[in-house]
Design an enzyme around this catalytic site. Structure first.
Site, mmCIF file in Angstrom:
data_model
loop_
_atom_site.group_PDB
_atom_site.id
_atom_site.type_symbol
_atom_site.label_atom_id
_atom_site.label_comp_id
_atom_site.label_asym_id
_atom_site.label_seq_id
_atom_site.Cartn_x
_atom_site.Cartn_y
_atom_site.Cartn_z
ATOM 1 N N GLU A 122 0.855 -1.205 0.000
ATOM 2 C CA GLU A 122 0.000 0.000 0.000
ATOM 3 C C GLU A 122 0.888 1.252 0.000
ATOM 4 O O GLU A 122 1.671 1.474 0.934
ATOM 5 C CB GLU A 122 -0.928 -0.015 1.222
ATOM 6 C CG GLU A 122 -1.973 1.085 1.156
ATOM 7 C CD GLU A 122 -3.054 0.956 2.229
ATOM 8 O OE1 GLU A 122 -3.387 -0.176 2.626
ATOM 9 O OE2 GLU A 122 -3.547 2.016 2.663
ATOM 10 N N LYS A 129 -7.998 -0.743 11.007
ATOM 11 C CA LYS A 129 -7.313 -1.125 9.760
ATOM 12 C C LYS A 129 -6.089 -0.228 9.568
ATOM 13 O O LYS A 129 -5.018 -0.677 9.146
ATOM 14 C CB LYS A 129 -8.292 -1.002 8.578
ATOM 15 C CG LYS A 129 -7.784 -1.600 7.275
ATOM 16 C CD LYS A 129 -6.963 -0.667 6.430
ATOM 17 C CE LYS A 129 -6.548 -1.319 5.118
ATOM 18 N NZ LYS A 129 -5.658 -0.472 4.324
ATOM 19 N N ASP A 143 3.936 -14.427 12.115
ATOM 20 C CA ASP A 143 2.664 -14.900 11.557
ATOM 21 C C ASP A 143 1.613 -13.783 11.680
ATOM 22 O O ASP A 143 0.996 -13.599 12.729
ATOM 23 C CB ASP A 143 2.252 -16.154 12.348
ATOM 24 C CG ASP A 143 0.958 -16.761 11.867
ATOM 25 O OD1 ASP A 143 0.211 -16.103 11.110
ATOM 26 O OD2 ASP A 143 0.671 -17.898 12.262
ATOM 27 N N HIS A 181 -2.400 11.451 -0.335
ATOM 28 C CA HIS A 181 -2.186 10.189 -1.067
ATOM 29 C C HIS A 181 -2.019 10.391 -2.563
ATOM 30 O O HIS A 181 -1.618 9.485 -3.271
ATOM 31 C CB HIS A 181 -3.377 9.249 -0.854
ATOM 32 C CG HIS A 181 -3.375 8.622 0.497
ATOM 33 N ND1 HIS A 181 -4.286 7.663 0.878
ATOM 34 C CD2 HIS A 181 -2.563 8.812 1.557
ATOM 35 C CE1 HIS A 181 -4.036 7.300 2.108
ATOM 36 N NE2 HIS A 181 -3.010 7.977 2.550
#
Ligand code: MEV
Length: 420
Positions: free
Chosen positions: A76, A256, A272, A369
């Site tokens: 990302e 998130k 993991d 962004h």
């Protein structure tokens, strides 16, 4: 003679079978093969290729008074920029402070259809010490490293479940295999003494006994933008944090953003991330409703942030041993223990979160962004690194460039370069 199973075929035969059934072009086949890495071939079954992800480093972070450079693996575009920006926003002499109170994993042995739960509980309680010894005997080297099985917990769930939780200090290890071996040994011992139906014995990824807390406190002025005063920005960050406590729709996105940073560090450090993800989101629901994992408040003119996560990260063992970049990454971050790794990872989560919230409650997320998005759009239509600046320059005046516009910009750049 029958055809051997797919996993027994030599690499080329497996690859060619996939290429033929999927009608891959020659170029696609070359692409698959180009990323083949001999060291990965025995790591997983039915190996085809090695799927690479970009790795970069977050900078500007000070954790427990020490400047750290943190390797992050992510696809990302804005994630590492946000972590570095967050590090800058939260800069102070001590930086982000972290605390790991405990680092134990838990294995669970599940008894189902228990006919006499009281009798089983009584027996387990009476045999507590011996069962801990059985667990240790299944992995004696753990004791020499200062770890081992530390305690047992017995829980009963309706209608007739009894759960025996085995807490284990796995030292510096990731520990999943250790815990599974030790809990299976305990289960086998119990079976040898009692006629019980043991449904399973397995590590729990709900790592409530491996919590790490990251906190920070910075003058509100540090949050200011070119148009909004720091106190106002800080107040809006607090509101965003409050909203994530009461609205699950916002809480999921809030978390998130935190996991953008956490996952990228966990991946770079060979741990993991699926285990971390499932544990973290369960923890976010521990009060009966899914909530934001971090909380922000204003105290005496300072923005204060706090983030607690279950983060049972390991420093040795598992993929840290087989993925060669992990050791390099540990060195880049100067981490020397599992606890340090837990601290740095949580600190990145907090930095990631403040950067996202500040952008959201001020300019909006898209503005910052945009240039990164243009870059990934240009790359996705095939611009080479040398062509990138010119393609981006051509896209700069388009508010929401499309794939077709990026393709057209690339074609124009190539035509212009041909003429030169
Ligand atoms: C995007 O990957 C992450 C954010 O949506 C996080 C947030 O909304 O807090 C910006």
């Amino acid at each position: 003679m029958s055809q051997p199973p797919f996993y027994r075929l030599p690499y080329e035969a497996r690859r060619d079978q996939i290429a033929s059934q999927s009608h891959l072009t020659v170029d696609q086949l070359v692409e698959l093969t180009a990323h083949r890495q001999a060291t990965d071939e025995n790591l997983i079954e039915n190996y085809l290729t090695t799927y690479g992800l970009p790795e970069g480093v977050a900078v500007n972070l000070t954790v427990d008074g020490r400047p750290v450079t943190v390797p992050m693996v992510t696809e990302e575009p804005s994630v590492i920029a946000a972590a570095s920006n967050g590090g800058r926003l939260l800069a102070s002499p001590t930086g982000i402070e972290t605390q790991v109170t405990q680092r134990e994993l838990m294995g669970q042995i599940v008894f189902s259809h228990v006919i006499d739960p009281r009798d089983l509980v009584k027996w387990l309680t009476a045999n507590r010490k011996r069962l801990l010894n059985v667990a240790d005997a299944a992995h004696p080297s753990l004791i020499t490293h200062g770890g081992g099985a530390s305690s047992l917990r017995i829980r009963q769930l309706p209608p007739d479940w009894v759960l025996l939780d085995v807490f284990i200090d796995v030292g510096e290890a990731m520990g999943a295999n250790l815990v599974n071996t030790m809990t299976e040994a305990v289960a086998a011992d119990i079976k040898a003494h009692r006629d019980e139906d043991i449904l399973m014995s397995i590590l729990s990824n709900y790592a409530t006994h491996s919590l790490v807390t990251a906190t920070c406190e910075v003058p509100v002025n540090q949050l200011k933008t070119s148009t909004i005063a720091g106190a106002a920005v800080a107040q809006r960050i607090v509101e965003a944090s409050d909203l994530a406590q009461v609205d699950p729709y916002r809480a999921v996105t809030h978390n998130k953003g935190i996991m953008n940073g956490i996952d990228a560090v966990v991946l770079a450090m060979g741990n993991d991330w699926r285990a971390v993800e499932s544990g973290v989101h369960a923890y976010a629901s521990r009060n009966g409703q899914y909530q934001g994992l971090s909380q922000w408040s204003i105290v005496d003119g300072h923005l204060r942030g706090e983030l607690t996560l279950p983060l049972a990260l390991g420093f040795v063992g598992g993929a840290t041993r087989v993925l060669p970049l992990v050791k390099v990454n540990q060195q880049i971050a100067h981490v020397t223990s599992a606890r340090e790794l837990m601290g740095i990872t949580a600190a990145v989560g907090l930095a990631q979160n403040v950067a996202a919230l500040r952008a959201l409650v001020t300019d909006g997320i898209q503005r910052g962004h945009m240039s990164l998005q243009r870059k990934s759009l240009a790359l996705s239509v095939g611009a080479t690194p040398a062509e990138l600046p010119e393609v981006m320059h051509r896209l700069a005046t388009i508010t929401q460039p499309t794939m077709a516009q990026a393709q057209a910009a690339l074609t124009a750049v190539r035509q212009a370069n041909l003429k030169e």
